[in-house]
Design a protein around this motif. Structure first.
Motif, PDB file in Angstrom:
ATOM      1  N   SER A 118       0.502  -0.977  -0.075  1.00 58.63           N
ATOM      2  CA  SER A 118       0.085   0.098  -0.007  1.00 58.63           C
ATOM      3  C   SER A 118       0.922   0.810   0.273  1.00 58.63           C
ATOM      4  O   SER A 118       1.947   2.049   1.390  1.00 58.63           O
ATOM      5  CB  SER A 118      -0.607   0.342   1.047  1.00 58.63           C
ATOM      6  N   GLU A 119       1.172   2.326  -1.215  1.00 56.99           N
ATOM      7  CA  GLU A 119       1.685   3.192  -0.614  1.00 56.99           C
ATOM      8  C   GLU A 119       1.368   4.217  -0.298  1.00 56.99           C
ATOM      9  O   GLU A 119       2.324   5.005   0.094  1.00 56.99           O
ATOM     10  CB  GLU A 119       1.792   3.387  -2.731  1.00 56.99           C
ATOM     11  N   ALA A 120       0.412   4.703   0.323  1.00 61.32           N
ATOM     12  CA  ALA A 120       0.327   5.429   0.853  1.00 61.32           C
ATOM     13  C   ALA A 120       0.930   5.413   2.653  1.00 61.32           C
ATOM     14  O   ALA A 120       1.641   6.171   2.940  1.00 61.32           O
ATOM     15  CB  ALA A 120      -1.320   6.057   1.212  1.00 61.32           C
ATOM     16  N   GLN A 121       0.549   3.771   3.046  1.00 61.66           N
ATOM     17  CA  GLN A 121       1.345   3.840   4.029  1.00 61.66           C
ATOM     18  C   GLN A 121       2.729   4.098   4.400  1.00 61.66           C
ATOM     19  O   GLN A 121       3.810   4.825   4.987  1.00 61.66           O
ATOM     20  CB  GLN A 121       1.528   2.122   4.377  1.00 61.66           C
ATOM     21  N   VAL A 122       4.074   4.025   2.859  1.00 58.06           N
ATOM     22  CA  VAL A 122       5.454   4.075   3.038  1.00 58.06           C
ATOM     23  C   VAL A 122       5.488   5.231   2.919  1.00 58.06           C
ATOM     24  O   VAL A 122       6.837   6.162   3.287  1.00 58.06           O
ATOM     25  CB  VAL A 122       5.836   3.371   1.969  1.00 58.06           C
ATOM     26  N   SER A 123       4.616   6.247   1.315  1.00 54.67           N
ATOM     27  CA  SER A 123       4.659   7.515   1.552  1.00 54.67           C
ATOM     28  C   SER A 123       4.130   8.106   2.578  1.00 54.67           C
ATOM     29  O   SER A 123       5.851   9.047   3.134  1.00 54.67           O
ATOM     30  CB  SER A 123       3.773   7.745   0.439  1.00 54.67           C
ATOM     31  N   SER A 124       3.909   7.864   3.609  1.00 56.24           N
ATOM     32  CA  SER A 124       3.890   9.022   4.493  1.00 56.24           C
ATOM     33  C   SER A 124       4.592   8.353   5.926  1.00 56.24           C
ATOM     34  O   SER A 124       5.267   9.662   6.226  1.00 56.24           O
ATOM     35  CB  SER A 124       2.184   8.141   5.371  1.00 56.24           C
ATOM     36  N   THR A 125       4.969   7.321   5.736  1.00 55.03           N
ATOM     37  CA  THR A 125       6.619   7.839   6.355  1.00 55.03           C
ATOM     38  C   THR A 125       7.209   7.534   5.732  1.00 55.03           C
ATOM     39  O   THR A 125       8.178   8.559   6.372  1.00 55.03           O
ATOM     40  CB  THR A 125       6.999   6.083   6.900  1.00 55.03           C
ATOM     41  N   ALA A 126       7.800   7.913   4.925  1.00 49.61           N
ATOM     42  CA  ALA A 126       8.877   8.688   4.098  1.00 49.61           C
ATOM     43  C   ALA A 126       8.973  10.451   4.484  1.00 49.61           C
ATOM     44  O   ALA A 126       9.677  10.706   4.919  1.00 49.61           O
ATOM     45  CB  ALA A 126       9.224   8.685   2.440  1.00 49.61           C
ATOM     46  N   ALA A 127       7.230  10.956   3.805  1.00 48.51           N
ATOM     47  CA  ALA A 127       6.960  12.230   4.096  1.00 48.51           C
ATOM     48  C   ALA A 127       7.619  12.868   5.861  1.00 48.51           C
ATOM     49  O   ALA A 127       8.151  14.131   5.736  1.00 48.51           O
ATOM     50  CB  ALA A 127       5.891  12.483   4.060  1.00 48.51           C
ATOM     51  N   THR A 128       7.316  12.314   6.433  1.00 46.65           N
ATOM     52  CA  THR A 128       7.420  12.435   8.331  1.00 46.65           C
ATOM     53  C   THR A 128       8.635  11.603   8.532  1.00 46.65           C
ATOM     54  O   THR A 128       9.450  12.662   9.389  1.00 46.65           O
ATOM     55  CB  THR A 128       6.276  11.159   8.507  1.00 46.65           C
ATOM     56  N   LEU A 129       9.817  10.777   8.134  1.00 47.57           N
ATOM     57  CA  LEU A 129      11.153  10.246   9.062  1.00 47.57           C
ATOM     58  C   LEU A 129      12.101  10.495   8.124  1.00 47.57           C
ATOM     59  O   LEU A 129      13.428  10.328   8.475  1.00 47.57           O
ATOM     60  CB  LEU A 129      10.243   9.126   9.224  1.00 47.57           C
ATOM     61  N   VAL A 130      12.077  10.151   6.709  1.00 44.29           N
ATOM     62  CA  VAL A 130      13.361  10.418   5.584  1.00 44.29           C
ATOM     63  C   VAL A 130      13.578  11.549   5.059  1.00 44.29           C
ATOM     64  O   VAL A 130      11.943  12.442   5.088  1.00 44.29           O
ATOM     65  CB  VAL A 130      12.661   9.367   4.558  1.00 44.29           C
ATOM     66  N   GLY A 131      14.469  11.971   4.742  1.00 39.03           N
ATOM     67  CA  GLY A 131      15.276  13.331   4.248  1.00 39.03           C
ATOM     68  C   GLY A 131      16.526  13.355   5.055  1.00 39.03           C
ATOM     69  O   GLY A 131      16.447  13.234   6.236  1.00 39.03           O
ATOM     70  N   ALA A 132      16.351  14.874   4.836  1.00 40.17           N
ATOM     71  CA  ALA A 132      17.833  15.514   5.801  1.00 40.17           C
ATOM     72  C   ALA A 132      17.452  15.692   7.062  1.00 40.17           C
ATOM     73  O   ALA A 132      16.636  17.237   7.248  1.00 40.17           O
ATOM     74  CB  ALA A 132      17.731  16.670   4.317  1.00 40.17           C
ATOM     75  N   GLY A 133      18.578  15.954   7.683  1.00 42.12           N
ATOM     76  CA  GLY A 133      18.296  16.026   9.277  1.00 42.12           C
ATOM     77  C   GLY A 133      16.943  15.309   9.658  1.00 42.12           C
ATOM     78  O   GLY A 133      16.548  15.380  10.862  1.00 42.12           O
ATOM     79  N   LYS A 134      16.426  14.065   9.094  1.00 44.02           N
ATOM     80  CA  LYS A 134      15.480  13.902   9.774  1.00 44.02           C
ATOM     81  C   LYS A 134      15.869  12.485  10.509  1.00 44.02           C
ATOM     82  O   LYS A 134      17.010  11.964  10.178  1.00 44.02           O
ATOM     83  CB  LYS A 134      14.026  13.155   9.097  1.00 44.02           C
ATOM     84  N   LEU A 135      14.737  11.378  11.054  1.00 39.65           N
ATOM     85  CA  LEU A 135      15.430  10.019  11.426  1.00 39.65           C
ATOM     86  C   LEU A 135      15.933   9.367  10.756  1.00 39.65           C
ATOM     87  O   LEU A 135      17.281   8.809  11.215  1.00 39.65           O
ATOM     88  CB  LEU A 135      14.234   9.748  11.832  1.00 39.65           C
ATOM     89  N   LEU A 136      15.797   9.026   9.692  1.00 42.61           N
ATOM     90  CA  LEU A 136      16.733   8.336   8.510  1.00 42.61           C
ATOM     91  C   LEU A 136      17.225   9.475   7.130  1.00 42.61           C
ATOM     92  O   LEU A 136      16.652   9.723   6.453  1.00 42.61           O
ATOM     93  CB  LEU A 136      15.693   6.711   7.739  1.00 42.61           C
ATOM     94  N   ASP A 137      18.081  10.091   7.614  1.00 47.06           N
ATOM     95  CA  ASP A 137      18.795  10.980   7.101  1.00 47.06           C
ATOM     96  C   ASP A 137      19.843  10.448   5.561  1.00 47.06           C
ATOM     97  O   ASP A 137      20.495   9.367   5.695  1.00 47.06           O
ATOM     98  CB  ASP A 137      19.922  11.806   7.630  1.00 47.06           C
ATOM     99  N   PRO A 138      19.324  10.334   4.405  1.00 46.04           N
ATOM    100  CA  PRO A 138      20.548   9.483   2.952  1.00 46.04           C
ATOM    101  C   PRO A 138      21.701  10.384   3.371  1.00 46.04           C
ATOM    102  O   PRO A 138      21.971   9.191   3.006  1.00 46.04           O
ATOM    103  CB  PRO A 138      19.270  10.101   1.722  1.00 46.04           C
ATOM    104  N   SER A 139      21.913  10.907   3.858  1.00 44.21           N
ATOM    105  CA  SER A 139      23.127  11.229   4.070  1.00 44.21           C
ATOM    106  C   SER A 139      24.018  10.243   4.695  1.00 44.21           C
ATOM    107  O   SER A 139      25.343  10.821   4.542  1.00 44.21           O
ATOM    108  CB  SER A 139      23.317  12.557   3.605  1.00 44.21           C
TER     109      SER A 139
END
Length: 238
Positions: free
Chosen positions: A38-59
């Motif tokens: 279900s793409e909505a579940q994962v997209s919501s997690t990504a928007a909230t917790l994934v990204g620069a300075g977030k919990l899961l920081d790709p860098s």
């Protein structure tokens, strides 16, 4: 994020999104190879917790291990392969491996737990104790030992990746994208518990769990009971 979090490598466990077509979950159906997320579940997690300075920081990622199953691949795409990061940037960091694929349920694929137990008892098995996948494995599929062996290989790989980075910070985190049962098995092996150790756990579809090391010591693997997020003013600094 605390100073210790910044210096100690972490391992993120991401369970693929829920399945649309059937009501799943280990207590309902044994499913290892079915349908997409279900793409909505994962997209919501990504928007909230994934990204620069977030919990899961790709860098901060040193490597990414992904189950080859379609729903795990799609979950990873939704988490990290956005235009801002770009697929080309991740090519050398990604390993698709059967070592983190879901437990092979063999003859039990698609069956309810109750159905499996009934079939086994009709064949004279499990007369004293109910069938338990953690202990008994699956006919035509994987045993507990086989699952343990492949997860131990993966744990060793991760330790070798992270060992040089203890107390140094930087890009030393590892991401695993896989399935509910195998990720719970992985956590047990990470802590050096047997796969059938009675540790009750829940990992919701699309959720992120975090493992690391106590006291910045690679010989003390641990898991986070709770985590703190970076302060707003600190995001993007690391």
């Amino acid at each position: 994020m605390s100073d210790q979090d910044a210096l100690t490598p972490r391992v993120f466990l991401v369970r693929h999104g829920n399945l649309k077509e059937i009501n799943t979950g280990f207590k309902v159906y044994i499913t290892g190879r079915r349908i997409g997320p279900s793409e909505a579940q994962v997209s919501s997690t990504a928007a909230t917790l994934v990204g620069a300075g977030k919990l899961l920081d790709p860098s901060r990622l040193a490597h990414i291990f992904i189950s080859p199953r379609r729903r795990a691949r799609r979950t990873f795409e939704l988490l990290l392969l956005s235009p801002s990061f770009g697929a080309a940037d991740w090519k050398e960091k990604i390993t698709y491996t059967e070592d983190i694929a879901e437990w092979d349920y063999g003859d039990y694929e698609g069956l309810k737990v109750g159905e499996i137990r009934k079939l086994r008892k009709e064949r004279g098995l499990d007369q004293e104790m109910e069938w338990d996948i953690w202990r008994d494995g699956c006919e035509g599929g994987e045993s507990m030992q086989r699952v343990s062996d492949r997860l131990d290989r993966l744990v060793s790989q991760i330790r070798e990746i992270q060992r040089p980075h203890m107390n140094r910070g930087g890009a030393a985190d590892v991401l695993l994208v896989a399935h509910g049962l195998i990720l719970r098995c992985f956590l047990k092996r990470w802590l050096d518990f047997s796969v059938d150790f009675p540790l009750q756990m829940m990992l919701a579809p699309g959720a992120i769990a975090v493992l690391s090391y106590k006291n910045n010591n690679i010989e003390e693997p641990a898991f986070h009971l709770g985590i703190t997020l970076p302060l707003l003013g600190e995001r993007g600094k690391r």
